[in-house]
Scaffold this active site. Structure first.
Site, PDB file in Angstrom:
ATOM      1  N   SER A 392       0.810  -1.218   0.000  1.00  0.00           N
ATOM      2  CA  SER A 392       0.000   0.000   0.000  1.00  0.00           C
ATOM      3  C   SER A 392       0.844   1.269   0.000  1.00  0.00           C
ATOM      4  CB  SER A 392      -0.948   0.009   1.206  1.00  0.00           C
ATOM      5  OG  SER A 392      -0.234   0.074   2.416  1.00  0.00           O
ATOM      6  N   LYS A 435      -6.317   4.845   8.273  1.00  0.00           N
ATOM      7  CA  LYS A 435      -5.177   5.606   7.758  1.00  0.00           C
ATOM      8  C   LYS A 435      -5.502   7.095   7.694  1.00  0.00           C
ATOM      9  CE  LYS A 435      -3.192   1.859   4.988  1.00  0.00           C
ATOM     10  NZ  LYS A 435      -2.938   1.335   3.623  1.00  0.00           N
TER      11      LYS A 435
END
Length: 544
Positions: A392, A435
């Site tokens: 990611s 996040k």
């Protein structure tokens, strides 16, 4: 253009639930399993059905209740934890009385009915399966005794149907032992997750019925939406959420302790409480960042430095948390190798390394280089002391490489997450809500400026279910969230210029990234070829 600057309604879910009182139960969401169970119940004695399911009591109770719907008198025996004695029964010889006594097992209790057996317990003594299979298929089996009776024991009759229930791993283990399993067995699955397409009202009615039966309360539309948002955060999908009766029961009982009213108007207080109870280690990390023990910048610009976004899972803690991670890059002109420092010190996993290689390959492809990369680079995840894995961060790595090569600074007020492929498409990642909130919390603690924000993949739009304070900050334009589909979109946000020259624009305020990097490479080649006589001699000697 495929850049989406998201507004507040896109960051959460709001559904106008109706007041429908349609009766919905758990098996109304299990259409395939219902078909299989119907065929199983209509089949002859000796039938076998393998059911992939969670093993919590609520799942097993739902299964047994469904089997009894059309035949309430049928004998259904459930054995989740057992040994051969209480499964098959046994003989014992009473020496004083000089007689043999038989103690019935689960098979005898299930005569002409259904026996449900936990595969995991069966695997603890796999020889039980051989005997159970014989009893099922042949309708009889040889009993055993706990001592030695002085006479021959006749075979026990065993007319029953069998359901083996277990997790996918246990079913796989049993199949590896008995590869003929599906010559005699059918298979089905009891789903723990529901696709919300055209099912959202049914889901709401299911929750309302469970709330009525379990805690005698009703969730109002606002509370139902908050319940839905919490389940979306858990599944990371607006299209697929949990219908686990175990999880639903847990939350409803927790809600009962939080709210006294019969009609509940909000449940965010309860769900926030659950996360706060797990957040102590996350709070310590945040304090370290705010005290610069972990160095994360949220304003200004830097060349070769970017804020990535990670999700931290603490062992034994039920909730994960987002945390920014500083990624740095130094470029030296060399043999084209990308030095992954995490990998070299064995802190980077295989997927992490794959992400770096993809970023390198993508950049080389977009720069249209005729040979290997004419530079070397070192990439580090700064102040990271544990193992890192996942791809990611590959979008962030791509952009930090671009910054180091082009000598253009990156804004530290913007954090980046996203996986990429070799052609520059930005792909989905996990933990996007955590996040975003992790970086937002740091920015909020340092005061929001309106310039801070995050870049996420457009493919993650269906994952979003953000907390109210983030949604409010976006609505007030104090925090930004961009969704991008490719690396060119991210380049425009971070560098305020295009990757390639636009042929339609004759004059451009900014030189393209492509031109800047190639100019840097040409300047370096010119420096190497126009060096002093002594440097040329040294260079020749080195290659000789």
């Amino acid at each position: 253009m495929t850049i989406f600057l998201l507004n507040s309604p896109e960051l959460t879910v709001e559904y106008p639930f109706s007041d429908s009182n349609q009766q919905i139960n758990f098996f109304d969401f299990q259409l395939k399993a219902k078909q299989a169970l119907k065929q199983f119940m209509q089949a002859n004695l000796g039938s076998l059905l393998v059911v992939k399911s969670e093993l919590f009591p609520e799942f097993i109770n739902e299964l047994t209740d469904y089997l009894r719907q059309d035949n309430p008198a049928i004998s259904i025996v459930t054995k989740m934890d057992f040994n051969k004695n209480n499964l098959f029964g046994y003989y014992v010889f009473l020496e004083r009385e000089q007689r043999t006594e038989y103690v019935q097992g689960a098979i005898q209790e299930a005569i002409n009915g259904v026996l449900i057996v936990n595969i995991n317990s069966l695997l603890l003594d796999i020889t039980q399966w051989d005997k159970l299979k014989q009893a099922l298929l042949f309708g009889e089996y040889e009993p055993h005794s706990v001592n030695y009776p002085p006479h021959f024991l006749e075979k026990e009759k065993s007319a029953f149907k069998l359901i083996l229930v277990g997790e996918r791993e246990d079913i796989s283990t049993l199949l590896s032992y008995d590869d003929n399993l599906y010559q005699v067995a059918q298979y089905t699955e009891i789903k723990s997750y529901l696709s919300l397409n055209n099912n959202i009202e049914k889901w709401a009615n299911y929750v309302q019925i469970c709330a009525k039966n379990i805690i005698n309360k009703r969730l109002m539309p606002t509370a139902l939406n908050q319940f839905l948002q919490a389940f979306i955060r858990e599944s990371e999908s607006r299209d697929l959420i949990s219908i686990s009766p175990t999880l639903l029961r847990k939350h409803l009982l927790g809600i009962q302790n939080f709210y006294e009213d019969t009609q509940i108007n909000e449940v965010n207080t309860y769900f926030n409480y659950l996360e706060e109870q797990s957040s102590i280690l996350n709070e310590y990390t945040m304090e370290d960042i705010l005290k610069n023990q972990l160095y994360i910048e949220t304003d200004g610009e830097q060349i070769g430095q970017i804020n990535g976004l990670s999700v931290i899972d603490f062992e034994g803690i039920p909730y994960s948390f987002g945390e920014p991670l500083r990624i740095s890059c130094n470029v030296q002109y060399g043999d084209g190798e990308i030095h992954d420092i995490e990998r070299k010190v064995e802190l980077g996993g295989n997927i992490h390394s794959k992400g770096i290689i993809l970023a390198q390959s993508c950049l080389a492809n977009l720069l249209e280089l005729p040979t290997q990369l004419p530079f070397s680079a070192s990439i580090a995840f700064e102040q990271s002391y544990g193992e890192i894995d996942g791809d990611s961060s590959s979008l962030a790595i791509f952009n930090v490489l671009v910054s180091a090569l082009s000598k253009i600074a990156l804004p530290q007020s913007i954090a980046v997450t996203g996986a990429i492929d070799q052609f520059g498409h930005v792909l989905s990642v996990g933990g996007v809500n955590q996040k975003i909130e992790g970086f937002f919390n740091i920015c909020k603690a340092r005061n929001l400026t309106g310039k801070q924000g995050v870049i996420i993949p457009a493919a993650c739009l269906g994952h979003l279910s953000l907390k109210a304070e983030v949604v409010e900050a976006v609505a007030q334009e104090q925090f930004k969230i961009w969704a991008v589909e490719n690396v060119f979109d991210a380049i425009e946000i971070l560098f305020a210029r295009r990757f390639y020259d636009d042929e339609k624009v004759l004059t451009s305020e900014h030189t393209s990234i492509f031109s800047l990097i190639h100019q840097q490479l040409e300047d370096r080649d010119n420096q190497d070829t126009s060096g002093s006589f002594f440097r040329k001699i040294c260079k020749k000697l080195m290659f000789d």
